[in-house]
Design a protein around this motif. Sequence first.
Motif, short mmCIF file in Angstrom:
data_model
loop_
_atom_site.label_atom_id
_atom_site.label_comp_id
_atom_site.label_asym_id
_atom_site.label_seq_id
_atom_site.Cartn_x
_atom_site.Cartn_y
_atom_site.Cartn_z
N GLN A 215 0.83 -1.21 0.00
CA GLN A 215 0.00 0.00 0.00
C GLN A 215 0.86 1.26 0.00
OE1 GLN A 215 -2.72 0.26 3.32
NE2 GLN A 215 -4.25 1.32 2.08
N SER A 216 0.48 2.21 -0.83
CA SER A 216 1.19 3.49 -0.90
C SER A 216 0.73 4.41 0.21
CB SER A 216 0.96 4.15 -2.26
OG SER A 216 1.39 3.30 -3.31
N ALA A 217 1.45 5.53 0.37
CA ALA A 217 1.10 6.49 1.42
C ALA A 217 -0.29 7.07 1.22
CB ALA A 217 2.15 7.60 1.45
N ASP A 218 -0.74 7.16 -0.03
CA ASP A 218 -2.07 7.72 -0.29
C ASP A 218 -3.18 6.67 -0.18
OD1 ASP A 218 -1.60 6.17 -2.51
OD2 ASP A 218 -1.78 7.79 -3.97
N GLY A 219 -2.81 5.45 0.23
CA GLY A 219 -3.82 4.40 0.41
C GLY A 219 -4.06 3.54 -0.80
N SER A 220 -3.45 3.86 -1.93
CA SER A 220 -3.66 3.07 -3.16
C SER A 220 -2.74 1.86 -3.18
CB SER A 220 -3.41 3.93 -4.40
OG SER A 220 -2.06 4.37 -4.44
N TRP A 221 -3.07 0.92 -4.07
CA TRP A 221 -2.31 -0.32 -4.22
C TRP A 221 -1.91 -0.50 -5.68
CZ3 TRP A 221 -1.44 -3.78 -0.09
CH2 TRP A 221 -2.17 -3.53 1.08
N PRO A 222 -0.72 -1.01 -5.97
CA PRO A 222 -0.43 -1.47 -7.33
C PRO A 222 -1.39 -2.61 -7.67
CG PRO A 222 1.57 -1.36 -6.02
CD PRO A 222 0.43 -1.19 -5.07
N GLU A 223 -1.79 -2.70 -8.94
CA GLU A 223 -2.80 -3.68 -9.30
C GLU A 223 -2.34 -4.57 -10.46
OE1 GLU A 223 -7.06 -1.74 -8.14
OE2 GLU A 223 -6.18 -1.10 -10.04
N ALA A 224 -3.03 -5.69 -10.58
CA ALA A 224 -2.82 -6.62 -11.69
C ALA A 224 -4.19 -6.95 -12.26
CB ALA A 224 -2.13 -7.89 -11.22
N LEU A 225 -4.23 -7.17 -13.56
CA LEU A 225 -5.47 -7.56 -14.24
C LEU A 225 -5.48 -9.07 -14.39
CD1 LEU A 225 -8.05 -6.65 -15.72
CD2 LEU A 225 -6.70 -6.60 -17.83
N LEU A 226 -6.48 -9.71 -13.79
CA LEU A 226 -6.61 -11.17 -13.86
C LEU A 226 -7.62 -11.52 -14.95
CD1 LEU A 226 -6.90 -12.00 -10.05
CD2 LEU A 226 -4.82 -11.74 -11.43
N THR A 227 -7.33 -12.57 -15.70
CA THR A 227 -8.21 -12.99 -16.78
C THR A 227 -8.36 -14.51 -16.74
OG1 THR A 227 -7.43 -11.17 -18.18
CG2 THR A 227 -8.62 -12.95 -19.27
N ALA A 228 -9.61 -14.95 -16.92
CA ALA A 228 -9.89 -16.39 -17.03
C ALA A 228 -10.87 -16.59 -18.18
CB ALA A 228 -10.46 -16.94 -15.73
N LYS A 229 -10.75 -17.72 -18.84
CA LYS A 229 -11.63 -18.03 -19.96
C LYS A 229 -12.77 -18.93 -19.51
CE LYS A 229 -8.91 -17.49 -24.17
NZ LYS A 229 -9.88 -16.54 -24.72
N PHE A 230 -13.98 -18.57 -19.92
CA PHE A 230 -15.15 -19.42 -19.72
C PHE A 230 -15.72 -19.67 -21.12
CE2 PHE A 230 -14.51 -17.26 -15.76
CZ PHE A 230 -14.79 -18.21 -14.79
#
Length: 359
Positions: A215-230
């Motif tokens: 978590q950054s000082a401003d409360g945000s988080w680095p993110e990742a995009l998850l993908t799954a196939k249906f």
Amino acid sequence: MQKTGLRRGVPLLVLAACIAVAFVMVTGRSELPQRESVVVAPLVEVLTVAPGPVAVTISSRGTVRSKHDIELVSEVSGRVIEVSPEFVEGGAVLQGVALLSIDPIDYEVALSGAKAGVASAELSLAEVQVVVMRAAIDEAKAQVQASKDRLRQAEVDLQNTVIAAPFDAVIDSKRVDLGQYVQAGTALVRLLSTGSVEIRLPLLASDVSFVSYGQSADGSWPEALLTAKFGNIDTQWMARLVRLEQRVDEQTRVFYLVAEVDSPYDTRRHPRPLSVGLFVEAAIDGKPIPNAVAVPRSALYADNSVFVVEQGSLAKQKVTVLRRTQDSIIVGDGLSAGDQVVLSRLDIMVEGMPVSVAQ
């Protein structure tokens, strides 16, 4: 005799005349124009270099797993007299929902006895306090405390005859069923928490320096995009990158970046449930590389060099490769602004070879 000689001389004169005419025609014709040979330079496709910040995307994959994985055991003995409809493998249960009940009769009797013991101990204390027997008073007080402790234990045992989910969960496996007698310490059910899930994403050592997590000082988080196939439909979720495991896998020599998703089964927050056990692809936005160039991987040769076009001819240029992906490479040193990197692969490519640049 004269006529015969005359006849023989005429063909010779005709033949001589023909030879003379042929000689004049041959020697008098103009020379044919000479055609100059033309070298055709092969056409090549180029990329004009413009160094600057290059975005880095790191690909990984992993399996969704619960953040809490526990096995509930019975703390009392008895027969299972009731199970809830939710007590099925793969079923979702909410925190506090009773999963099964053990026959409480023995513990109800024990609780009644404990209450009677407390009352008797308190009566004895009152009696010795009347006669002011100091030693007897201390003993009576100890008996009262012991009776209260037994009462509290009896109350806890009675409460433990009802087995409830300690958090929102999915029932991974159940070990008992209605009518079965269980001993204290018997495993009853395995629960996988659903409040949040984790995905361990393997990273090569060369990728670690490009990722951010926590978590950054401003409360945000680095993110990742998850993908799954249906089927043929891609479904995506956003996950926050919470930590990098401080160990390296001994077999694969990879690091693990841990991503987390809250309320994975809540379809109000997600397009569909992110189920425990699902296999997902992850795209992670890494730290950009300053003053670099991204070129197609096909432009790179085995000796870490590329061909560039200089004044209409090929020239070989050594480059420093900072990162490789499936389709491209990121080059640090070796290329300058305006350089034309050859993307085409010709059958023969040597330095000094003339080429034409495709427009």
